[in-house]
Design an enzyme around this catalytic site. Structure first.
Site, PDB file in Angstrom:
ATOM      1  N   LYS A  50      16.843  32.719  -3.544  1.00 11.44           N
ATOM      2  CA  LYS A  50      17.218  31.424  -4.116  1.00 11.44           C
ATOM      3  C   LYS A  50      17.402  30.359  -3.022  1.00 11.44           C
ATOM      4  CE  LYS A  50      17.182  32.728  -8.441  1.00 11.44           C
ATOM      5  NZ  LYS A  50      16.163  32.198  -9.361  1.00 11.44           N
TER       6      LYS A  50
ATOM      7  N   SER B 288      19.976  28.992  -7.629  1.00 16.06           N
ATOM      8  CA  SER B 288      21.262  29.574  -8.054  1.00 16.06           C
ATOM      9  C   SER B 288      22.330  29.165  -7.041  1.00 16.06           C
ATOM     10  CB  SER B 288      21.155  31.100  -8.066  1.00 16.06           C
ATOM     11  OG  SER B 288      22.443  31.690  -8.120  1.00 16.06           O
TER      12      SER B 288
ATOM     13  N   VAL C  29       4.359  36.674 -12.641  1.00 15.66           N
ATOM     14  CA  VAL C  29       4.266  35.526 -11.733  1.00 15.66           C
ATOM     15  C   VAL C  29       4.455  35.898 -10.261  1.00 15.66           C
ATOM     16  CG1 VAL C  29       4.719  33.660 -13.377  1.00 15.66           C
ATOM     17  CG2 VAL C  29       6.652  34.822 -12.287  1.00 15.66           C
TER      18      VAL C  29
ATOM     19  N   GLY D 187       8.753  32.820 -17.222  1.00 20.22           N
ATOM     20  CA  GLY D 187       9.832  33.707 -17.692  1.00 20.22           C
ATOM     21  C   GLY D 187      10.557  33.127 -18.887  1.00 20.22           C
ATOM     22  N   ALA D 188       9.773  32.670 -19.877  1.00 26.39           N
ATOM     23  CA  ALA D 188      10.378  31.907 -20.981  1.00 26.39           C
ATOM     24  C   ALA D 188      10.535  32.721 -22.267  1.00 26.39           C
ATOM     25  CB  ALA D 188       9.555  30.650 -21.243  1.00 26.39           C
TER      26      ALA D 188
ATOM     27  N   TYR E 160      18.863  38.509  -3.679  1.00 27.01           N
ATOM     28  CA  TYR E 160      18.848  37.394  -4.640  1.00 27.01           C
ATOM     29  C   TYR E 160      19.200  36.078  -3.940  1.00 27.01           C
ATOM     30  CZ  TYR E 160      19.969  34.980  -9.058  1.00 27.01           C
ATOM     31  OH  TYR E 160      20.009  34.110 -10.130  1.00 27.01           O
TER      32      TYR E 160
ATOM     33  N   ASN F  24      11.143  29.350 -13.550  1.00 28.05           N
ATOM     34  CA  ASN F  24      12.412  29.911 -14.040  1.00 28.05           C
ATOM     35  C   ASN F  24      12.488  31.429 -13.917  1.00 28.05           C
ATOM     36  OD1 ASN F  24      14.828  30.082 -16.117  1.00 28.05           O
ATOM     37  ND2 ASN F  24      13.196  31.376 -16.931  1.00 28.05           N
TER      38      ASN F  24
HETATM   39  P1  NAP Z   1      16.916  36.549 -18.051  1.00 28.23           P
HETATM   40  O1  NAP Z   1      17.517  36.405 -19.401  1.00 28.23           O
HETATM   41  O2  NAP Z   1      16.833  37.917 -17.443  1.00 28.23           O
HETATM   42  O3  NAP Z   1      15.490  35.860 -18.078  1.00 28.23           O
HETATM   43  C1  NAP Z   1      14.585  35.934 -17.007  1.00 28.23           C
HETATM   44  C2  NAP Z   1      13.196  35.913 -17.570  1.00 28.23           C
HETATM   45  O4  NAP Z   1      12.244  36.033 -16.495  1.00 28.23           O
HETATM   46  C3  NAP Z   1      12.946  37.100 -18.512  1.00 28.23           C
HETATM   47  O5  NAP Z   1      12.239  36.673 -19.639  1.00 28.23           O
HETATM   48  C4  NAP Z   1      12.111  38.016 -17.631  1.00 28.23           C
HETATM   49  O6  NAP Z   1      11.298  38.937 -18.332  1.00 28.23           O
HETATM   50  C5  NAP Z   1      11.274  37.004 -16.868  1.00 28.23           C
HETATM   51  N1  NAP Z   1      10.599  37.629 -15.741  1.00 28.23           N
HETATM   52  C6  NAP Z   1      11.119  38.517 -14.877  1.00 28.23           C
HETATM   53  N2  NAP Z   1      10.180  38.898 -13.990  1.00 28.23           N
HETATM   54  C7  NAP Z   1       9.037  38.228 -14.328  1.00 28.23           C
HETATM   55  C8  NAP Z   1       7.734  38.219 -13.789  1.00 28.23           C
HETATM   56  N3  NAP Z   1       7.409  38.945 -12.724  1.00 28.23           N
HETATM   57  N4  NAP Z   1       6.802  37.452 -14.393  1.00 28.23           N
HETATM   58  C9  NAP Z   1       7.110  36.693 -15.484  1.00 28.23           C
HETATM   59  N5  NAP Z   1       8.350  36.683 -16.023  1.00 28.23           N
HETATM   60  C10 NAP Z   1       9.301  37.447 -15.449  1.00 28.23           C
HETATM   61  O7  NAP Z   1      17.710  35.673 -17.001  1.00 28.23           O
HETATM   62  P2  NAP Z   1      18.281  34.181 -17.082  1.00 28.23           P
HETATM   63  O8  NAP Z   1      19.728  34.290 -16.876  1.00 28.23           O
HETATM   64  O9  NAP Z   1      17.737  33.444 -18.250  1.00 28.23           O
HETATM   65  O10 NAP Z   1      17.661  33.613 -15.725  1.00 28.23           O
HETATM   66  C11 NAP Z   1      16.675  32.597 -15.665  1.00 28.23           C
HETATM   67  C12 NAP Z   1      16.668  32.033 -14.255  1.00 28.23           C
HETATM   68  O11 NAP Z   1      17.947  31.450 -13.993  1.00 28.23           O
HETATM   69  C13 NAP Z   1      16.441  33.078 -13.173  1.00 28.23           C
HETATM   70  O12 NAP Z   1      15.636  32.542 -12.148  1.00 28.23           O
HETATM   71  C14 NAP Z   1      17.840  33.342 -12.654  1.00 28.23           C
HETATM   72  O13 NAP Z   1      17.834  33.813 -11.340  1.00 28.23           O
HETATM   73  C15 NAP Z   1      18.442  31.960 -12.776  1.00 28.23           C
HETATM   74  N6  NAP Z   1      19.906  31.949 -12.797  1.00 28.23           N
HETATM   75  C16 NAP Z   1      20.595  32.536 -13.825  1.00 28.23           C
HETATM   76  C17 NAP Z   1      21.994  32.507 -13.787  1.00 28.23           C
HETATM   77  C18 NAP Z   1      22.830  33.118 -14.884  1.00 28.23           C
HETATM   78  O14 NAP Z   1      24.069  33.137 -14.734  1.00 28.23           O
HETATM   79  N7  NAP Z   1      22.262  33.619 -15.962  1.00 28.23           N
HETATM   80  C19 NAP Z   1      22.657  31.892 -12.727  1.00 28.23           C
HETATM   81  C20 NAP Z   1      21.908  31.307 -11.713  1.00 28.23           C
HETATM   82  C21 NAP Z   1      20.531  31.336 -11.765  1.00 28.23           C
HETATM   83  P3  NAP Z   1      11.876  40.469 -18.456  1.00 28.23           P
HETATM   84  O15 NAP Z   1      12.979  40.375 -19.463  1.00 28.23           O
HETATM   85  O16 NAP Z   1      10.713  41.265 -18.904  1.00 28.23           O
HETATM   86  O17 NAP Z   1      12.362  40.862 -17.083  1.00 28.23           O
END
Ligand code: NAP
Length: 246
Positions: A158, A141, A63, A8-9, A154, A89
Site C-alpha cells: 500500500k 490503506s 489483475v 475487484g468489484a 500489506y 481496488n
Molecule cells: P474484499 O471484500 O476482500 O474485496 C476485495 C476484492 O478484490 C474481492 O472481490 C477479491 O476477490 C478481489 N480480488 C482479490 N484478488 C484479485 C485478483 N488477483 N484479481 C481480481 N480481483 C481480485 O476487501 P475490501 O475490504 O472490499 O477491500 C477493497 C480494497 O480496499 C483492497 O485494496 C483493500 O486492501 C482496501 N482496504 C480495505 C480496508 C478495510 O478495512 N476493509 C482498509 C483499507 C484498505 P476474491 O474475493 O475472490 O479474493
C-alpha cells in the site's frame, strides 16, 4: 457516456464503488477474479448498476497477471469506446508477523495489491493519453501510511501504491490525467469481517469516531475524485479513517 473500470468489484468496497459510479452516470466495467463464485457476485453487481440506466459488463481477470490485464483493457476499450476512470481496488491480505511470514505470502500480496496497479495503469494510461483525459484512483490503506504489526507485506504494497500514485500524477499531468489515492482505515467488508471481536474492539480504540467506516463512505470520496469537481486535485492521498491519526 463516460466509462469507469473498477477492479475487484465483486464484493466489498469495489462493488460499492461500482454501484456509486453507475448512480453518478458512468458506464461500468466490473472486474472480478476469474472464479465461478466471483463471476456470480459480479453479475449481480452489474445488474444493480444497470438499474441506474447505464451500461455495465463483467470482466474476469486476475489483475496480478500482466497479460490478463492487457487483454481485459483491450476488450473494455472495444466494448465501451473510451476509458475515463480507473479505480484500482482489488486487494488481499495474508497477515503474519515478519519473523513468521512465509515468502509466498509476501509475494502474493505484493503481486495482487501492487503489481496489479502497475499492470492496470500501464494499459489504461495508454488509452487515456490518446483521449487526453482520465481519472485514476488507487485504493491504498492507512497501513501504507503508518504501518501495522502483522502486515509487512500489506503495508509495503500500500505504501508502494502511494508512491506510484504521485509518480503517475507527475508523469501524466500534462496529458490531463489525474491520479490520486484513498487510504481507508477500518471499513466494514468481508476483509475485516474475519477479524475477532477482541481485535476489532482494540483497533477501534484508536479511531476518533469510534466506529467502523462503511464501504459507501469510501465510494463517495472516489465518486468525488473521478468527477470534474476534483479536476485540480492530483497526486494526493485522502485518508478516510474516522480520525485514526491526528
Ligand atoms: P474484499 O471484500 O476482500 O474485496 C476485495 C476484492 O478484490 C474481492 O472481490 C477479491 O476477490 C478481489 N480480488 C482479490 N484478488 C484479485 C485478483 N488477483 N484479481 C481480481 N480481483 C481480485 O476487501 P475490501 O475490504 O472490499 O477491500 C477493497 C480494497 O480496499 C483492497 O485494496 C483493500 O486492501 C482496501 N482496504 C480495505 C480496508 C478495510 O478495512 N476493509 C482498509 C483499507 C484498505 P476474491 O474475493 O475472490 O479474493
Amino acid at each position: 457516456m463516460a466509462t469507469a473500470i473498477i477492479t475487484g468489484a465483486s464484493q466489498g468496497i469495489g462493488a460499492c464503488i461500482a454501484k456509486r459510479l453507475a448512480k453518478d452516470g458512468f458506464d461500468v466495467a466490473v472486474n472480478h477474479y476469474p472464479s465461478d463464485s466471483d463471476r456470480e457476485k459480479a453479475l449481480a453487481v452489474a445488474e444493480e448498476c444497470r438499474a441506474f440506466g447505464v451500461k455495465a459488463e463483467c470482466y474476469a481477470a486476475d489483475v496480478s497477471k500482466f497479460d490478463q490485464c492487457e487483454e481485459m483493457v483491450k476488450q473494455i476499450k472495444a466494448d465501451f469506446g473510451s476509458i475515463d476512470a480507473l479505480v484500482n481496488n482489488a486487494g488481499i491480505t495474508k497477515d503474519g508477523l515478519l519473523a513468521r511470514m512465509k515468502e509466498s505470502d509476501y509475494d502474493a500480496v505484493i503481486a495482487v495489491n501492487q503489481k496489479s496497479v502497475y499492470n492496470m495503469m500501464k494499459f489504461v494510461c495508454g488509452v487515456m493519453m490518446k483521449q487526453r483525459s482520465g481519472k485514476i484512483v488507487n485504493v491504498a490503506s492507512v497501513a501504507g501510511l503508518y504501518g501495522n504489526p502483522g502486515q509487512v507485506n500489506y503495508s509495503a504494497s500500500k505504501a508502494a501504491i502511494i508512491g506510484m500514485t504521485k509518480t503517475v500524477a507527475k508523469e501524466f499531468g500534462s496529458r490531463n490525467i489525474n491520479c490520486n489515492a484513498v487510504a481507508p482505515g477500518l471499513i466494514r467488508t468481508p476483509m475485516t469481517d474475519v477479524l475477532s471481536d477482541e481485535l476489532k474492539a482494540k483497533m477501534l480504540d484508536a479511531v476518533s469516531l469510534k466506529r467502523f467506516g462503511e464501504p459507501e463512505e469510501i465510494a463517495s470520496v472516489v465518486s468525488f475524485l473521478v468527477s470534474e469537481d476534483a479536476s485540480y486535485i492530483t497526486g494526493q492521498v485522502i485518508e478516510i479513517s474516522g480520525g485514526l491519526s491526528m
